[in-house]
Design an enzyme around this catalytic site. Structure first.
Site, PDB file in Angstrom:
ATOM      1  N   ASP A 149       0.848  -1.195   0.000  1.00  0.00           N
ATOM      2  CA  ASP A 149       0.000   0.000   0.000  1.00  0.00           C
ATOM      3  C   ASP A 149       0.878   1.238   0.000  1.00  0.00           C
ATOM      4  O   ASP A 149       1.983   1.230   0.551  1.00  0.00           O
ATOM      5  CB  ASP A 149      -0.911   0.024   1.226  1.00  0.00           C
ATOM      6  CG  ASP A 149      -1.966  -1.065   1.195  1.00  0.00           C
ATOM      7  OD1 ASP A 149      -2.388  -1.435   0.093  1.00  0.00           O
ATOM      8  OD2 ASP A 149      -2.363  -1.531   2.276  1.00  0.00           O
ATOM      9  N   ASP A 183      -7.288  -1.321  -4.373  1.00  0.00           N
ATOM     10  CA  ASP A 183      -8.322  -0.970  -3.399  1.00  0.00           C
ATOM     11  C   ASP A 183      -9.255   0.100  -3.963  1.00  0.00           C
ATOM     12  O   ASP A 183     -10.479   0.045  -3.777  1.00  0.00           O
ATOM     13  CB  ASP A 183      -7.688  -0.441  -2.108  1.00  0.00           C
ATOM     14  CG  ASP A 183      -6.825  -1.462  -1.407  1.00  0.00           C
ATOM     15  OD1 ASP A 183      -7.083  -2.670  -1.559  1.00  0.00           O
ATOM     16  OD2 ASP A 183      -5.892  -1.053  -0.692  1.00  0.00           O
TER      17      ASP A 183
END
Length: 207
Positions: A149, A183
């Site tokens: 991420d 995401d």
């Protein structure tokens, strides 16, 4: 109708491919050029901050890592099956197909990390950066990789007033979760389904 179905299939495939390529390109770039925890300020409210997520989207966690990866794999297979079914509808909605394709692309993007990243990357201590296909081997076994991420949007922050019960004096930041392109694709796809295509989700209405 066959032409529309082919068009929808090509658009869906293009969306899936582009999202996966963009997601993996950014992840590999961050993984191999940032050390864990390093950040770059793009603006005052947008940063690239490299973290690894052993759980779900936005840093959430759900039990056993292998179980979570297998659940992602099952969800991906179901997504392909569902997309193939709605592409056969008489009243075909390209928007619905694109929404499902976004969710599917995001699921695949993070699934790649979970399945392969532990094998193809090492995981050195900062300030060292990871190596792709290290001679010493990866940091985890197949299906046990961590999701990369990096997208961080601290839009604003403040301290709650001291007089407020329970939270008084605490620091608050919006938006705190750190996420990735995969995401984002899942989130956009789900929102599109909720707000525009919720009435078209049932497969019983495909004919």
């Amino acid at each position: 109708m066959q032409n529309k179905a082919k068009k929808a299939a090509w658009i869906s495939a293009a969306v899936i491919l582009l999202i996966i390529l963009a997601d993996q390109a950014l992840k590999i770039h961050v993984k191999t050029t940032f050390y864990l925890g390093e950040h770059v300020d793009i603006t005052s409210w947008f940063k690239l901050l490299y973290v690894q997520n052993p759980g779900m989207a936005f840093g959430w966690s759900l039990g056993n890592k292998l179980l979570l990866t297998l659940l992602r794999l099952v969800a991906t297979v179901f997504g392909f099956w569902y997309l193939s079914r709605i592409l056969k509808r008489e009243k075909l909605s390209i928007g619905l197909c694109v929404s499902v394709a976004l969710i599917l692309a995001g699921a695949i993007g993070n699934l790649i990390d979970c399945i392969f990243y532990g094998v193809i990357f090492d995981n050195p201590m900062p300030p060292a950066t990871a190596t792709l296909f290290p001679a010493s081997g990866g940091y985890a076994s197949l299906f046990h990789g961590q999701v990369v991420d990096m997208l961080y949007f601290p839009l604003f922050s403040f301290h709650w007033p001291d007089w407020m019960p329970l939270i008084g004096g605490n620091y608050f930041e919006f938006f705190h979760p750190i996420f990735n392109i995969a995401d984002s694709a899942v989130t956009v796809g789900v929102l599109l389904l909720i707000f525009f295509y919720s009435g078209q989700l049932s497969l019983k209405k495909e004919e």
